[in-house]
Write a protein that holds these residues in place. Structure first.
Motif, PDB file in Angstrom:
ATOM      1  N   ASP A 175      77.574 -27.657  -5.527  1.00  0.00           N
ATOM      2  CA  ASP A 175      77.238 -26.271  -5.857  1.00  0.00           C
ATOM      3  C   ASP A 175      76.699 -25.563  -4.603  1.00  0.00           C
ATOM      4  O   ASP A 175      75.488 -25.472  -4.383  1.00  0.00           O
ATOM      5  N   VAL A 176      77.629 -25.095  -3.802  1.00  0.00           N
ATOM      6  CA  VAL A 176      77.260 -24.502  -2.510  1.00  0.00           C
ATOM      7  C   VAL A 176      76.366 -23.274  -2.695  1.00  0.00           C
ATOM      8  O   VAL A 176      75.417 -23.052  -1.938  1.00  0.00           O
TER       9      VAL A 176
ATOM     10  N   GLN B 220      71.199 -20.567  -1.926  1.00  0.00           N
ATOM     11  CA  GLN B 220      70.010 -19.862  -2.449  1.00  0.00           C
ATOM     12  C   GLN B 220      68.721 -20.526  -1.968  1.00  0.00           C
ATOM     13  O   GLN B 220      67.779 -19.867  -1.562  1.00  0.00           O
ATOM     14  N   ILE B 221      68.699 -21.850  -2.029  1.00  0.00           N
ATOM     15  CA  ILE B 221      67.483 -22.557  -1.604  1.00  0.00           C
ATOM     16  C   ILE B 221      67.281 -22.411  -0.093  1.00  0.00           C
ATOM     17  O   ILE B 221      66.160 -22.205   0.378  1.00  0.00           O
TER      18      ILE B 221
ATOM     19  N   HIS C 174      77.762 -25.339   3.377  1.00  0.00           N
ATOM     20  CA  HIS C 174      79.125 -25.816   3.079  1.00  0.00           C
ATOM     21  C   HIS C 174      79.238 -27.293   3.438  1.00  0.00           C
ATOM     22  O   HIS C 174      79.707 -27.653   4.512  1.00  0.00           O
ATOM     23  N   VAL C 175      78.807 -28.137   2.503  1.00  0.00           N
ATOM     24  CA  VAL C 175      78.797 -29.576   2.780  1.00  0.00           C
ATOM     25  C   VAL C 175      79.439 -30.310   1.599  1.00  0.00           C
ATOM     26  O   VAL C 175      79.630 -29.733   0.538  1.00  0.00           O
ATOM     27  N   ASP C 176      79.741 -31.593   1.804  1.00  0.00           N
ATOM     28  CA  ASP C 176      80.360 -32.361   0.717  1.00  0.00           C
ATOM     29  C   ASP C 176      79.401 -33.443   0.196  1.00  0.00           C
ATOM     30  O   ASP C 176      78.289 -33.593   0.703  1.00  0.00           O
ATOM     31  N   TRP C 177      79.849 -34.170  -0.810  1.00  0.00           N
ATOM     32  CA  TRP C 177      78.987 -35.190  -1.415  1.00  0.00           C
ATOM     33  C   TRP C 177      78.589 -36.266  -0.418  1.00  0.00           C
ATOM     34  O   TRP C 177      77.455 -36.750  -0.440  1.00  0.00           O
ATOM     35  N   ASP C 178      79.533 -36.645   0.457  1.00  0.00           N
ATOM     36  CA  ASP C 178      79.221 -37.678   1.451  1.00  0.00           C
ATOM     37  C   ASP C 178      78.028 -37.262   2.295  1.00  0.00           C
ATOM     38  O   ASP C 178      77.107 -38.038   2.527  1.00  0.00           O
TER      39      ASP C 178
END
Lengths: 219, 448
Positions: B19-20, B25-26, B83-87
């Motif tokens: 959830d980018v 937001q954070i 913009h990152v992935d689960w890894d």
């Protein structure tokens, strides 16, 4: 070459000062506004005494536990910073220029001192560069930009040194000296070199955050 | 160094995309002057490395330097604008829970005073928003939400335990009671749920000390858990709710102060982080917060409790400064002086006081559970060596996490020490005035 020199010491110099001082001013103003809005913790626990102590302990040689833990690096780091500030500010040639432009000048150091201190700054810079390569905990953090900034920081000293000794083509050296000095000043507000002013704020914050609130010495 | 991945709360991840938006937001909400400045002026000098016990315990592995840890996590999150992935997020989880206890020692060793703990805590909040948190903490969070305490104990069980302990204690000290919800008492005593749940004698010991000191105190029936594991899990909203419940109960009872048991992070939460988490704009709790180290020290200093000189500990004793009582709580001198009242041969660790190392059990490490134990033992090597060097036979520490970690280190590194809390020793050593001595044992009939 003469025209270049005239341009660099004329309009370009003015632009440089405006960007350098204005840039720092804008960055500070922006951060101040932002801190008012989002960093209430900064103002809620502000304490001048602890802020001052925190700053002074990190300006004094080996004034902090961290510096005492790495005495050689600390010595280099202090001498490097002293030279970085003292040579350009107290060089007699620079003071002559100030005097000619504004009729005011600072105290001047002898040329021999300036020459010696310049060599020391360059040696310190070299040490810091090599340290970045050989110490694993520093290497892992280092990026090409760190070397670029270090090189740019040393460039006015190298060129000034060569020009003073009249080694190499003097006029070219002088142009490069002024140009590299201006590039450096322009970069300060927009890079990590902004620590020349921001240091006092971050150090003050951790001083009263750890000190005034919890009584712990952040040095 | 172990590469065991951080555990993940069940029922999330791989099914959904990251959830980018939420991450952004954070990131935006925390992008204040402090974090912005810290991230932009870190000069990558590496001075912080030497301050970190993870780095020292793992043969100076450069990936464990504090600067590397925040750059590889929050630094990169900002750089990539979320913009990152689960890894990437799992790698972050491995760092922020497996390689940092937010002990704040590094911020004292950084020329710019960069508060790495705040950067790590922010990263934990981001990971929590994606459903990533160590299982032990995730379980505690569920309990807090349901019952208001980390062990999921009901009010009834809690009050029963208090009554049972008060009764038991009367055999030793006459007139011990554990007053529940007494209005207008001086102190509202709050505890770590580990005490009523597994070590109820801790409650009894506190009751005995407070009785002999003739203190005016009470225990609340709700809001009695002063710990704050949601703070370590990254659930800021719940962390705020936990402290608010405690504060509001204290205000409702009209007590003069909240007294915190021998727990480190509870004190840090109640006094320093809690007011912000709970949304108090001035950053101050609504009632004063007192740690039991402070109170016990005052009792003995002022003669409200007397220590039997003949019973003072003879074996060499050392004192473990819990990060959140000493460095982050400012009570290192009180702790030390207290120990010197109790022990004849006090031997300090080096470094000590506000510069002492974390034991390796803080920052949520202990409640994170068995899957972290191997890493916890490996990173506790620095503490084990500090303790061994003192030659002490007893380690006193006023923190449950330090207590558990040092007990584990004791076995792992065969230190041959006994780990004790202050309450335990004070109870053994204090002079019980005649009026508190039970008439006789054996349950004799009362005479009129």
């Amino acid at each position: 070459m003469q025209t270049w020199y005239a341009f660099l010491t004329g309009p370009a110099l003015w632009v440089t000062f405006v960007v350098f001082l204005g840039g720092l001013g804008v960055r500070l103003a922006f951060l101040y506004g932002l801190s008012r809005e989002r960093d209430r913790v900064f103002y809620n626990h502000m304490d001048w005494r602890w802020a001052f102590k925190s700053i002074v302990h990190w300006l004094l040689p080996w004034g902090s536990a961290s510096m005492r833990l790495q005495p050689v690096f600390s010595a280099v780091f202090i001498v490097f910073h002293v030279g970085l500030l003292a040579v350009p500010l107290f060089l007699s040639a620079h003071n002559l220029l100030w005097d000619r432009a504004f009729g005011v000048s600072l105290w001047s150091m002898s040329d021999a001192w300036a020459d010696g201190l310049t060599m020391v700054v360059l040696a310190c810079g070299l040490f810091l560069g090599i340290r970045r390569l050989v110490r694993p905990e520093v290497r892992i953090l280092t990026t090409a930009w760190d070397f670029t900034l270090l090189t740019l920081t040393l460039a006015p000293f190298v060129t000034g040194f060569l020009a003073y000794r009249q080694w190499g083509p003097y006029e070219v050296m002088m142009v490069l000296h002024v140009l590299s000095g201006e590039i450096l000043l322009v970069l300060i507000p927009f890079t990590k070199l902004g620590h020349m002013v921001l240091f006092f704020f971050t150090r003050a914050f951790i001083g009263f955050e750890m000190g005034a609130r919890r009584g712990a010495r952040a040095w | 160094m172990s590469h065991q991945a951080a555990a993940v709360e069940p029922g999330n991840v791989e099914v959904h995309p990251v959830d980018v938006k939420k991450i952004q937001q954070i990131l935006e909400a925390n992008n204040g002057a402090r974090i912005r400045t810290w991230l932009s002026i870190c000069s990558r000098c590496g001075l912080c490395a030497e301050s970190c016990f993870f780095y020292l315990a793992h043969n100076r592995n450069p990936r464990l330097s504090p600067a590397y840890k925040f750059k590889a996590t929050l630094g990169e999150l900002y750089q990539r604008r979320g913009h990152v992935d689960w890894d990437f997020l799992h790698r972050c989880a491995d760092i922020v829970w497996g390689e940092c206890t937010t002990c704040k020692r590094c911020s004292m060793y950084c020329p710019f005073g960069i508060d790495v703990a705040t950067l790590i805590a922010t990263t934990r909040t981001i990971l929590y928003s994606q459903g990533i948190t160590p299982q032990g903490l995730a379980r505690a969070v569920v309990n807090y939400r349901k019952t208001g305490n980390q062990m999921g104990m009901s009010t009834e069980d809690f009050v029963d335990t208090c009554e049972w302990m008060a009764e038991e204690s009367q055999d030793e000290i006459k007139g011990v009671t554990i007053p529940i919800d007494k209005k207008g008492a001086k102190y509202m005593y709050t505890v770590n749920p580990r005490e009523p749940m597994f070590y109820p004698q801790d409650l009894a010991m506190a009751a005995k000390i407070l009785t002999v000191a003739e203190e005016d105190w009470t225990m609340p029936s709700t809001g009695w858990d002063c710990t704050n594991l949601p703070m370590f899990a990254g659930d800021r909203a719940l962390a705020g709710q936990v402290v608010r419940t405690m504060y509001e109960k204290a205000v409702e009872l009209g007590v003069q102060a909240i007294l915190i048991t021998e727990c480190g992070h509870a004190y840090r939460s109640a006094l320093f982080e809690g007011p912000y988490l709970a949304g108090y704009p001035d950053g101050k709790p609504p009632v004063p917060i007192v740690h039991s180290v402070q109170l016990f020290y005052e009792y003995i200093r002022d003669g409200r409790l007397r220590i039997d000189p003949a019973k003072r500990l003879k074996e060499p004793v050392t004192y473990q400064d819990p990060c959140n009582v000493s460095r982050n709580g400012g009570l290192w001198e009180e702790g030390r002086k207290l120990v010197q009242f109790l022990a004849e041969d006090f031997r300090d660790m080096h470094p000590n006081r506000d510069h002492n190392h974390c034991c390796g059990g803080g920052g949520g490490y202990i409640p994170m559970g068995p899957e972290y134990k191997a890493r916890r033992m490996a990173s506790g090597r620095v503490k084990a060596e500090q303790i061994r060097a003192t030659g002490a036979k007893i380690v006193i520490t006023p923190c449950h996490n330090c207590f558990d970690q040092i007990s584990d280190l004791n076995k792992e590194y065969q230190l041959g020490v006994k780990v004790m809390s202050l309450k335990e020793i004070i109870c053994e050593l204090m002079v019980v005035p005649e009026k508190f001595q039970p008439e006789d044992n054996g349950g004799d009939e009362e005479q009129t």
